[in-house]
Design a protein around this motif. Sequence first.
Motif, PDB file in Angstrom:
ATOM      1  N   LEU A  40       0.856  -1.191   0.000  1.00 19.53           N
ATOM      2  CA  LEU A  40       0.000   0.000   0.000  1.00 19.53           C
ATOM      3  C   LEU A  40       0.892   1.242   0.000  1.00 19.53           C
ATOM      4  O   LEU A  40       1.844   1.315   0.783  1.00 19.53           O
ATOM      5  CB  LEU A  40      -0.840  -0.049   1.285  1.00 19.53           C
ATOM      6  CG  LEU A  40      -1.546   1.211   1.765  1.00 19.53           C
ATOM      7  CD1 LEU A  40      -2.932   1.265   1.142  1.00 19.53           C
ATOM      8  CD2 LEU A  40      -1.692   1.211   3.283  1.00 19.53           C
ATOM      9  N   ILE A  41       0.598   2.211  -0.879  1.00 15.45           N
ATOM     10  CA  ILE A  41       1.336   3.484  -0.844  1.00 15.45           C
ATOM     11  C   ILE A  41       0.325   4.603  -0.623  1.00 15.45           C
ATOM     12  O   ILE A  41      -0.711   4.657  -1.297  1.00 15.45           O
ATOM     13  CB  ILE A  41       2.145   3.711  -2.147  1.00 15.45           C
ATOM     14  CG1 ILE A  41       3.285   2.682  -2.212  1.00 15.45           C
ATOM     15  CG2 ILE A  41       2.717   5.128  -2.205  1.00 15.45           C
ATOM     16  CD1 ILE A  41       4.146   2.765  -3.442  1.00 15.45           C
TER      17      ILE A  41
ATOM     18  N   SER B  14      -2.774   3.834  -3.231  1.00 17.41           N
ATOM     19  CA  SER B  14      -2.361   2.961  -4.323  1.00 17.41           C
ATOM     20  C   SER B  14      -2.085   1.607  -3.675  1.00 17.41           C
ATOM     21  O   SER B  14      -1.313   1.529  -2.713  1.00 17.41           O
ATOM     22  CB  SER B  14      -1.097   3.551  -4.958  1.00 17.41           C
ATOM     23  OG  SER B  14      -0.358   2.538  -5.557  1.00 17.41           O
ATOM     24  N   TYR B  15      -2.741   0.546  -4.166  1.00 17.74           N
ATOM     25  CA  TYR B  15      -2.600  -0.758  -3.501  1.00 17.74           C
ATOM     26  C   TYR B  15      -2.470  -1.875  -4.518  1.00 17.74           C
ATOM     27  O   TYR B  15      -3.222  -1.939  -5.494  1.00 17.74           O
ATOM     28  CB  TYR B  15      -3.812  -1.001  -2.592  1.00 17.74           C
ATOM     29  CG  TYR B  15      -3.757  -2.315  -1.829  1.00 17.74           C
ATOM     30  CD1 TYR B  15      -2.738  -2.551  -0.902  1.00 17.74           C
ATOM     31  CD2 TYR B  15      -4.713  -3.312  -2.043  1.00 17.74           C
ATOM     32  CE1 TYR B  15      -2.681  -3.754  -0.201  1.00 17.74           C
ATOM     33  CE2 TYR B  15      -4.668  -4.515  -1.337  1.00 17.74           C
ATOM     34  CZ  TYR B  15      -3.636  -4.730  -0.420  1.00 17.74           C
ATOM     35  OH  TYR B  15      -3.582  -5.921   0.271  1.00 17.74           O
ATOM     36  N   GLN B  16      -1.489  -2.716  -4.275  1.00 16.67           N
ATOM     37  CA  GLN B  16      -1.362  -3.926  -5.082  1.00 16.67           C
ATOM     38  C   GLN B  16      -1.379  -5.110  -4.140  1.00 16.67           C
ATOM     39  O   GLN B  16      -0.557  -5.177  -3.221  1.00 16.67           O
ATOM     40  CB  GLN B  16      -0.028  -3.922  -5.843  1.00 16.67           C
ATOM     41  CG  GLN B  16      -0.001  -2.904  -6.986  1.00 16.67           C
ATOM     42  CD  GLN B  16       1.400  -2.746  -7.535  1.00 16.67           C
ATOM     43  OE1 GLN B  16       2.368  -2.759  -6.788  1.00 16.67           O
ATOM     44  NE2 GLN B  16       1.508  -2.604  -8.842  1.00 16.67           N
ATOM     45  N   GLY B  17      -2.342  -6.008  -4.334  1.00 18.53           N
ATOM     46  CA  GLY B  17      -2.408  -7.175  -3.457  1.00 18.53           C
ATOM     47  C   GLY B  17      -3.836  -7.609  -3.236  1.00 18.53           C
ATOM     48  O   GLY B  17      -4.781  -7.074  -3.826  1.00 18.53           O
ATOM     49  N   ASP B  18      -4.004  -8.610  -2.359  1.00 15.55           N
ATOM     50  CA  ASP B  18      -5.341  -9.141  -2.071  1.00 15.55           C
ATOM     51  C   ASP B  18      -6.056  -8.208  -1.105  1.00 15.55           C
ATOM     52  O   ASP B  18      -5.427  -7.539  -0.294  1.00 15.55           O
ATOM     53  CB  ASP B  18      -5.211 -10.516  -1.394  1.00 15.55           C
ATOM     54  CG  ASP B  18      -4.410 -11.487  -2.253  1.00 15.55           C
ATOM     55  OD1 ASP B  18      -4.473 -11.349  -3.500  1.00 15.55           O
ATOM     56  OD2 ASP B  18      -3.705 -12.352  -1.690  1.00 15.55           O
ATOM     57  N   ASP B  19      -7.421  -8.220  -1.174  1.00 14.86           N
ATOM     58  CA  ASP B  19      -8.212  -7.480  -0.188  1.00 14.86           C
ATOM     59  C   ASP B  19      -7.845  -8.006   1.202  1.00 14.86           C
ATOM     60  O   ASP B  19      -7.619  -9.198   1.375  1.00 14.86           O
ATOM     61  CB  ASP B  19      -9.718  -7.706  -0.430  1.00 14.86           C
ATOM     62  CG  ASP B  19     -10.168  -7.018  -1.718  1.00 14.86           C
ATOM     63  OD1 ASP B  19      -9.301  -6.414  -2.376  1.00 14.86           O
ATOM     64  OD2 ASP B  19     -11.356  -7.111  -2.054  1.00 14.86           O
ATOM     65  N   MET B  20      -7.796  -7.097   2.157  1.00 14.73           N
ATOM     66  CA  MET B  20      -7.247  -7.512   3.434  1.00 14.73           C
ATOM     67  C   MET B  20      -7.805  -6.701   4.595  1.00 14.73           C
ATOM     68  O   MET B  20      -8.120  -5.522   4.431  1.00 14.73           O
ATOM     69  CB  MET B  20      -5.732  -7.317   3.355  1.00 14.73           C
ATOM     70  CG  MET B  20      -4.979  -7.962   4.460  1.00 14.73           C
ATOM     71  SD  MET B  20      -3.236  -7.910   4.043  1.00 14.73           S
ATOM     72  CE  MET B  20      -2.578  -8.644   5.495  1.00 14.73           C
ATOM     73  N   GLN B  21      -7.879  -7.336   5.778  1.00 16.72           N
ATOM     74  CA  GLN B  21      -8.196  -6.632   7.020  1.00 16.72           C
ATOM     75  C   GLN B  21      -7.092  -6.939   8.020  1.00 16.72           C
ATOM     76  O   GLN B  21      -6.697  -8.092   8.168  1.00 16.72           O
ATOM     77  CB  GLN B  21      -9.502  -7.166   7.610  1.00 16.72           C
ATOM     78  CG  GLN B  21     -10.746  -6.656   6.936  1.00 16.72           C
ATOM     79  CD  GLN B  21     -11.953  -6.894   7.830  1.00 16.72           C
ATOM     80  OE1 GLN B  21     -11.965  -6.449   8.978  1.00 16.72           O
ATOM     81  NE2 GLN B  21     -12.967  -7.589   7.315  1.00 16.72           N
ATOM     82  N   ILE B  22      -6.609  -5.912   8.707  1.00 17.89           N
ATOM     83  CA  ILE B  22      -5.559  -6.122   9.709  1.00 17.89           C
ATOM     84  C   ILE B  22      -5.733  -5.107  10.838  1.00 17.89           C
ATOM     85  O   ILE B  22      -6.198  -3.981  10.597  1.00 17.89           O
ATOM     86  CB  ILE B  22      -4.152  -6.024   9.056  1.00 17.89           C
ATOM     87  CG1 ILE B  22      -3.041  -6.469  10.034  1.00 17.89           C
ATOM     88  CG2 ILE B  22      -3.865  -4.616   8.503  1.00 17.89           C
ATOM     89  CD1 ILE B  22      -1.688  -6.723   9.368  1.00 17.89           C
TER      90      ILE B  22
END
Length: 398
Positions: A281-282, A335-343
């Motif tokens: 994530l940027i 800007s996000y590259q990757g799987d949907d996520m919760q943390i």
Amino acid sequence: MSSSEGHSLGNEKTKSDSINELNKRLVKFIVSSTYLLKQLQVLGGVINSSNTLPILDNFLFDLKKKQLTVSASDLETTMSAELEVESDNEGVIAVPARLLLDTLKTFPEQPLTFVVEDNNTVEISSSYGKYALAYADGAEFPKAVELGNPSSTTVMGDILATAITKTIFAAGNDDLRPVMSGVFFQFSSENLTFVATDAHKLVKYKRTDVKASEVAEFIMPKKPLNLLKGILAGSEEEVKIEYNDSNAKFSFDNVELICRLIDGKYPNYEAVIPKENPNKLIISRNHFLSSVRRVSIFSNRTTHQIRLRIAGAELNISAEDIDYSNKAEERLTCSYQGDDMQIGFNSRFLVEMLGNLSSEEVSLELSLPNRAGILTPVDGLDEGEHVTMLVMPVMLNN
């Protein structure tokens, strides 16, 4: 009383009298009030508010003609500064630090004359009047440690101050784990690395543009580092760092600081930094920081937990305090590259880390909701400067 007892007492008395006579006869100097105050304020940071040894409440004044060396110590850390004064005398006395500092703060710039008097006081004469302070015997003051056979390296003052500032906030406060309550210095012929962690967050600050002549590792306590950070901020001075297994010495300009190192082996920090982080994530650092600050006001007061939901180009930040029915939610573009996520993260750690970076944008790299997140600045670094921050997640209760 036997004659031998009388004789030894007489000897002791004569000895202490002659030391006092020596001090009285020899200590006299003239110095600028503001120059002296500036130097003593730096050294005053070493002195603890309550000391086990009363002598540590004093500055040690060691006069050798035109050079006055002033020292302060708490037994773990000793700092001294060399001052230029007007004098032809020599002598050593210990002067009450708090009383002297409080007096000096009230003077405008002017010459002050210090003279040791017969009644065990040192008299200061200003253009306003005279002030007498009781002094102690300088011989009682603990001697600074001599470093036998030290290794050494040289670093620019501002680089060292930045390295301390970027790491010290992440060091722990746990007395049971003293190695984690300091900053780990790692020197090699390729780079200098500074690391601090409290097991919840970790910061690694590396300079590949500065090198040491030999490999070395030691753990510096926080107090001397905070002193160095204050003095060296923005400094163009070169700092010589000498160290052995138990002590380190920092020399620059007219100042010398010697401190005891933290004993023990630093944890293997490289092992906890996840290498594979496919989700990246940027985001604008300021927007992210402001949002986390606002939302965290509504979080649980014990856990400070906030939830990050990332999907597509949107970051959703939320917090809830079920006990008080408080909750908040904000959306930011990123800007996000990757799987949907919760943390989940402890908001205080995120705020501290984001606040200690100065970049426009930051990158947050993630692998899984139960693995550490890696925060790095995207821009704003010097050539050869590398900052890696790691923050442990908290379990989300769905």
